[in-house]
Design an enzyme around this catalytic site. Structure first.
Site, short mmCIF file in Angstrom:
data_model
loop_
_atom_site.label_atom_id
_atom_site.label_comp_id
_atom_site.label_asym_id
_atom_site.label_seq_id
_atom_site.Cartn_x
_atom_site.Cartn_y
_atom_site.Cartn_z
N ARG A 1 -7.73 -42.96 36.85
CA ARG A 1 -7.91 -41.69 36.21
C ARG A 1 -7.16 -40.59 37.50
O ARG A 1 -7.65 -40.71 38.60
CB ARG A 1 -9.13 -41.24 35.87
CG ARG A 1 -9.55 -41.50 34.29
CD ARG A 1 -10.74 -41.19 34.08
NE ARG A 1 -11.50 -40.25 34.46
CZ ARG A 1 -12.77 -39.85 34.00
NH1 ARG A 1 -13.42 -40.84 33.05
NH2 ARG A 1 -13.26 -38.64 33.99
N ARG B 1 -13.31 -47.27 40.03
CA ARG B 1 -12.98 -47.29 38.77
C ARG B 1 -11.60 -47.54 38.32
O ARG B 1 -10.78 -46.90 38.79
CB ARG B 1 -13.45 -46.24 37.94
CG ARG B 1 -13.28 -46.27 36.42
CD ARG B 1 -13.96 -45.15 35.70
NE ARG B 1 -13.65 -44.01 35.97
CZ ARG B 1 -14.50 -42.85 35.57
NH1 ARG B 1 -15.41 -43.03 34.68
NH2 ARG B 1 -14.32 -41.66 36.21
N ARG C 1 -22.51 -30.45 28.23
CA ARG C 1 -22.50 -30.41 29.71
C ARG C 1 -22.97 -28.88 30.06
O ARG C 1 -23.18 -28.78 31.16
CB ARG C 1 -20.94 -30.20 29.87
CG ARG C 1 -20.42 -31.63 30.11
CD ARG C 1 -20.43 -32.33 31.46
NE ARG C 1 -19.31 -32.59 31.84
CZ ARG C 1 -18.61 -33.83 31.83
NH1 ARG C 1 -18.57 -34.38 30.74
NH2 ARG C 1 -17.61 -34.27 32.72
N LYS D 1 -21.90 -43.38 31.79
CA LYS D 1 -22.19 -43.20 30.31
C LYS D 1 -20.92 -43.73 29.50
O LYS D 1 -21.44 -44.19 28.36
CB LYS D 1 -22.00 -41.34 30.32
CG LYS D 1 -22.98 -40.55 31.40
CD LYS D 1 -22.67 -39.06 31.36
CE LYS D 1 -21.01 -38.76 31.76
NZ LYS D 1 -20.82 -38.92 33.13
N ARG E 1 -16.38 -32.71 40.83
CA ARG E 1 -17.14 -32.99 39.70
C ARG E 1 -18.57 -33.00 39.93
O ARG E 1 -19.38 -32.83 39.12
CB ARG E 1 -16.61 -34.24 39.22
CG ARG E 1 -14.93 -33.98 38.62
CD ARG E 1 -14.17 -35.32 38.48
NE ARG E 1 -14.89 -36.33 37.57
CZ ARG E 1 -14.82 -37.67 37.80
NH1 ARG E 1 -13.85 -37.97 38.77
NH2 ARG E 1 -15.28 -38.32 36.90
P1 AP5 Z 1 -18.40 -44.88 33.69
O1 AP5 Z 1 -19.22 -45.62 32.67
O2 AP5 Z 1 -17.04 -44.85 33.69
O3 AP5 Z 1 -19.03 -43.45 34.31
P2 AP5 Z 1 -19.09 -42.25 33.62
O4 AP5 Z 1 -20.47 -41.98 33.52
O5 AP5 Z 1 -18.69 -42.34 32.05
O6 AP5 Z 1 -18.26 -41.38 34.26
P3 AP5 Z 1 -17.09 -40.59 33.96
O7 AP5 Z 1 -16.31 -40.07 35.33
O8 AP5 Z 1 -16.23 -40.70 32.92
O9 AP5 Z 1 -17.99 -38.92 33.80
P4 AP5 Z 1 -17.31 -37.58 33.85
O10 AP5 Z 1 -18.48 -36.80 33.23
O11 AP5 Z 1 -16.85 -37.11 35.25
O12 AP5 Z 1 -15.84 -37.55 32.97
P5 AP5 Z 1 -15.57 -37.12 31.60
O13 AP5 Z 1 -14.43 -37.99 31.29
O14 AP5 Z 1 -16.77 -36.97 30.84
O15 AP5 Z 1 -18.80 -45.78 35.29
C1 AP5 Z 1 -18.13 -45.26 36.12
C2 AP5 Z 1 -17.71 -46.88 37.22
O16 AP5 Z 1 -18.96 -47.45 37.61
C3 AP5 Z 1 -16.95 -47.76 36.23
O17 AP5 Z 1 -15.95 -48.28 37.06
C4 AP5 Z 1 -17.85 -48.98 35.82
O18 AP5 Z 1 -17.38 -50.03 35.58
C5 AP5 Z 1 -18.92 -48.80 36.77
N1 AP5 Z 1 -20.38 -48.92 36.46
C6 AP5 Z 1 -20.88 -48.32 35.39
N2 AP5 Z 1 -22.16 -48.94 35.50
C7 AP5 Z 1 -22.31 -49.81 36.35
C8 AP5 Z 1 -23.30 -50.68 36.69
N3 AP5 Z 1 -24.58 -50.46 36.20
N4 AP5 Z 1 -23.14 -51.47 37.61
C9 AP5 Z 1 -21.95 -51.53 38.41
N5 AP5 Z 1 -20.75 -50.76 37.95
C10 AP5 Z 1 -21.12 -49.98 37.01
O19 AP5 Z 1 -15.11 -35.86 32.13
C11 AP5 Z 1 -13.80 -35.57 32.57
C12 AP5 Z 1 -13.43 -34.09 32.67
O20 AP5 Z 1 -13.33 -33.53 31.42
C13 AP5 Z 1 -14.49 -33.07 33.31
O21 AP5 Z 1 -14.36 -32.92 34.36
C14 AP5 Z 1 -14.02 -31.75 32.48
O22 AP5 Z 1 -12.90 -31.33 33.28
C15 AP5 Z 1 -13.82 -32.13 31.27
N6 AP5 Z 1 -14.83 -32.24 30.28
C16 AP5 Z 1 -15.24 -33.36 29.41
N7 AP5 Z 1 -16.42 -33.02 28.71
C17 AP5 Z 1 -16.40 -31.68 29.00
C18 AP5 Z 1 -17.45 -30.78 28.39
N8 AP5 Z 1 -18.43 -31.20 27.37
N9 AP5 Z 1 -17.34 -29.49 28.70
C19 AP5 Z 1 -16.46 -29.06 29.51
N10 AP5 Z 1 -15.55 -29.82 30.18
C20 AP5 Z 1 -15.53 -31.09 29.84
#
Ligand code: AP5
Length: 204
Positions: free
Chosen positions: A147, A122, A88, A13, A158
């Protein structure tokens, strides 16, 4: 253009939202990035967020909803935005529905073994560039960090939280006729071009 990128942790994402933001000139709104910024600044919200994020749990809906309402008032959101990590929960989706017209909710589907490898590999720079030691290693000399929630135990939680909550969200956007499902575990360029094809078709 108002777009949501959905998918499990590690689905890509953040990676694709950043590229789409550059391509279309609209902001990438990541609730995770907003919360991590608050953690870094040591604010009350940051302290609260850290306790949930380190445990891999979701923050309460009312906290997230306030953040989004405030963010959408910024002038850069006038032409549209790309959500990453929001909504979410079904409550977040319903609240968003009252204040925004979502044109596409794109679900990036990935198998768990790939998600786990991506998250454990990552690495990020301080200005938010995302690398991966297995798939897209940072150039030599570039300073990167991992992270706090990209550790084995928190990754498991997660993923569990994602699988417990995503069903009703998918149904919500399916019923609205704006859900698009694509593979997120293909090559980065292939996934990006599949997303662009969807968005360009909508904008014709
Ligand atoms: P990346 O693009 O970083 O993945 P992502 O889908 O963004 O994953 P996140 O870990 O950021 O998602 P998340 O939902 O757990 O975290 P968030 O910050 O939202 O890609 C991952 C890796 O893969 C990278 O190294 C990239 O280079 C590689 N990659 C990607 N695509 C590729 C491809 N096609 N080929 C090869 N490699 C590839 O949330 C964190 C925390 O915040 C949550 O746990 C919660 O506590 C809180 N939070 C955030 N939003 C909310 C909400 N709306 N409600 C409640 N709590 C929330």
């Amino acid at each position: 253009m108002n777009v949501i990128l959905m998918g499990a942790p590690g689905a890509g994402k953040g990676t694709h939202a950043a590229d789409l933001s550059k391509k279309y000139g609209i902001p990438h709104i990541s609730t995770g990035d907003i919360l991590r910024e608050e953690v870094k600044k040591g604010t009350e919200l940051g302290k609260l967020a850290k306790s949930y994020m380190d445990a891999g749990k979701l923050l309460p809906d009312d906290v997230i909803i306030k953040i989004i309402q405030k963010r959408l008032e910024e002038p850069d959101c006038k032409r549209g935005y790309i959500f990453d990590g929001f909504p979410r929960t079904i409550n977040q989706a319903k609240m968003l529905d009252e204040i925004s017209n979502i044109e596409a909710a794109i679900y990036l589907k990935c198998d768990d073994d790939i998600l786990i490898k991506r998250l454990s590999g990552r690495r990020m720079t301080k200005d938010g560039r995302i690398y991966n030691i297995y798939f897209d290693p940072p150039p030599e000399g570039v300073e990167v960090y991992q992270r706090d929630d990209d550790n084995e135990e928190t990754i498991k939680e997660r993923l569990k939280v994602f699988y417990d909550t995503f069903g009703p969200l998918i149904d919500f956007y399916k019923q609205k006729g704006v859900l698009y499902e694509i593979r997120g575990d293909e090559q980065r360029e292939v996934v990006f071009s599949n997303i662009v094809n969807i968005l360009d078709r909508l904008n014709k």
